[in-house]
Design a protein around this motif. Structure first.
Motif, PDB file in Angstrom:
ATOM      1  N   THR A  63      28.822  46.076  -9.451  1.00 16.71           N
ATOM      2  CA  THR A  63      27.572  45.465  -9.901  1.00 16.71           C
ATOM      3  C   THR A  63      26.932  44.655  -8.777  1.00 16.71           C
ATOM      4  OG1 THR A  63      28.380  45.350 -12.174  1.00 16.71           O
ATOM      5  CG2 THR A  63      26.535  43.921 -11.602  1.00 16.71           C
ATOM      6  N   TRP A  67      16.515  52.152   4.953  1.00 24.58           N
ATOM      7  CA  TRP A  67      17.859  51.881   4.428  1.00 24.58           C
ATOM      8  C   TRP A  67      18.531  53.208   4.061  1.00 24.58           C
ATOM      9  CZ3 TRP A  67      20.535  47.521   4.662  1.00 24.58           C
ATOM     10  CH2 TRP A  67      21.748  47.465   3.965  1.00 24.58           C
ATOM     11  N   SER A 120      15.661  50.724  -2.367  1.00 23.18           N
ATOM     12  CA  SER A 120      14.355  50.862  -3.017  1.00 23.18           C
ATOM     13  C   SER A 120      13.233  50.148  -2.270  1.00 23.18           C
ATOM     14  CB  SER A 120      14.420  50.360  -4.461  1.00 23.18           C
ATOM     15  OG  SER A 120      14.452  48.954  -4.499  1.00 23.18           O
ATOM     16  N   THR A 121      13.564  49.149  -1.457  1.00 27.16           N
ATOM     17  CA  THR A 121      12.506  48.344  -0.842  1.00 27.16           C
ATOM     18  C   THR A 121      12.406  48.459   0.683  1.00 27.16           C
ATOM     19  OG1 THR A 121      13.959  46.401  -0.703  1.00 27.16           O
ATOM     20  CG2 THR A 121      12.580  46.614  -2.684  1.00 27.16           C
ATOM     21  N   VAL A 124      23.678  46.118  -6.739  1.00 27.01           N
ATOM     22  CA  VAL A 124      22.371  45.460  -6.798  1.00 27.01           C
ATOM     23  C   VAL A 124      21.830  45.250  -5.386  1.00 27.01           C
ATOM     24  CG1 VAL A 124      21.202  43.287  -7.366  1.00 27.01           C
ATOM     25  CG2 VAL A 124      22.683  44.383  -9.057  1.00 27.01           C
ATOM     26  N   TYR A 125      22.675  44.753  -4.501  1.00 26.84           N
ATOM     27  CA  TYR A 125      22.251  44.531  -3.113  1.00 26.84           C
ATOM     28  C   TYR A 125      21.839  45.847  -2.438  1.00 26.84           C
ATOM     29  CZ  TYR A 125      22.704  43.904   1.914  1.00 26.84           C
ATOM     30  OH  TYR A 125      22.481  43.930   3.257  1.00 26.84           O
ATOM     31  N   ASP A 126      22.740  46.817  -2.454  1.00 27.29           N
ATOM     32  CA  ASP A 126      22.498  48.052  -1.709  1.00 27.29           C
ATOM     33  C   ASP A 126      21.342  48.870  -2.272  1.00 27.29           C
ATOM     34  OD1 ASP A 126      24.423  48.332   0.542  1.00 27.29           O
ATOM     35  OD2 ASP A 126      25.873  47.964  -1.051  1.00 27.29           O
ATOM     36  N   PHE A 127      21.263  48.980  -3.585  1.00 27.62           N
ATOM     37  CA  PHE A 127      20.212  49.815  -4.150  1.00 27.62           C
ATOM     38  C   PHE A 127      18.868  49.100  -4.197  1.00 27.62           C
ATOM     39  CE2 PHE A 127      23.970  52.201  -5.063  1.00 27.62           C
ATOM     40  CZ  PHE A 127      23.551  53.486  -4.758  1.00 27.62           C
ATOM     41  N   THR A 128      18.856  47.773  -4.180  1.00 33.07           N
ATOM     42  CA  THR A 128      17.598  47.045  -3.977  1.00 33.07           C
ATOM     43  C   THR A 128      17.095  47.310  -2.566  1.00 33.07           C
ATOM     44  OG1 THR A 128      18.143  45.324  -5.578  1.00 33.07           O
ATOM     45  CG2 THR A 128      16.496  44.763  -3.902  1.00 33.07           C
ATOM     46  N   ASN A 129      18.007  47.260  -1.588  1.00 31.66           N
ATOM     47  CA  ASN A 129      17.615  47.580  -0.208  1.00 31.66           C
ATOM     48  C   ASN A 129      17.094  49.003  -0.110  1.00 31.66           C
ATOM     49  OD1 ASN A 129      18.223  45.058   0.744  1.00 31.66           O
ATOM     50  ND2 ASN A 129      20.209  45.636   1.565  1.00 31.66           N
ATOM     51  N   THR A 140      28.623  50.187  -1.897  1.00 26.85           N
ATOM     52  CA  THR A 140      28.829  49.864  -3.317  1.00 26.85           C
ATOM     53  C   THR A 140      30.257  50.208  -3.725  1.00 26.85           C
ATOM     54  OG1 THR A 140      26.493  50.173  -3.821  1.00 26.85           O
ATOM     55  CG2 THR A 140      28.034  50.337  -5.665  1.00 26.85           C
ATOM     56  N   SER A 184      24.310  52.953   0.957  1.00 29.61           N
ATOM     57  CA  SER A 184      24.243  52.378  -0.393  1.00 29.61           C
ATOM     58  C   SER A 184      25.449  52.800  -1.223  1.00 29.61           C
ATOM     59  CB  SER A 184      22.956  52.793  -1.099  1.00 29.61           C
ATOM     60  OG  SER A 184      21.847  52.184  -0.480  1.00 29.61           O
TER      61      SER A 184
END
Length: 138
Positions: A91, A107, A102-103, A95-100, A116, A112
């Motif tokens: 979790t 990346w 997506s933004t 959150v960290y890797d998939f936020t990166n 994770t 990711s």
């Protein structure tokens, strides 16, 4: 030193030992290659901002003790610690890797998924160790 402080300090040490071995000895080439131009380097080596890493290395073990360890089932502590630690780690790192992902434009997808998964493994191992340490400190 109180029980909780001993447990926290011990958990931080365990977390550091495992994660720094993984990042510094086992996987530095992977992370350097995946991060590419995003990587903070000194010469040819990864060179993190140590004050920022210090904050991370204090927060993640605190989260293990606050969110994963209390859920460990004493009837089956080893499997339960591994499971709750894994869920916490996936979790948190997810959150960290998939936020990166997506933004941030560059990346890497592979990073990711790999990071994770590592977060899950790392936190599961540390939660199991923290459970044993908690019982040992008594």
């Amino acid at each position: 030193m109180g029980h909780n402080l001993k447990l926290y300090v011990g958990t931080v040490v365990i977390f550091l030992a495992i994660d720094l071995t993984y990042l510094g000895l086992i996987m530095p080439k992977f992370y350097k290659a995946q991060l590419g131009a995003l990587a903070r380097l000194r010469g040819d080596a990864l060179a993190p901002l140590w004050w920022a890493a210090f904050v991370v290395y204090l927060l993640i073990p605190a989260g293990i003790l606050l969110f994963a360890l209390p859920r460990v089932n004493p009837a089956n502590p080893f499997f339960s610690a591994l499971a709750w630690g894994f869920l916490y780690g996936v979790t948190l790192y997810g959150v960290y890797d998939f936020t990166n992902l997506s933004t941030l434009d560059k990346w890497p997808v592979a990073l990711s998924f790999a990071d994770t998964a590592w977060g899950g493994v790392l936190c599961s191992l540390v939660t199991a160790a923290a459970y044993r340490l908690d019982r040992w400190i008594g």
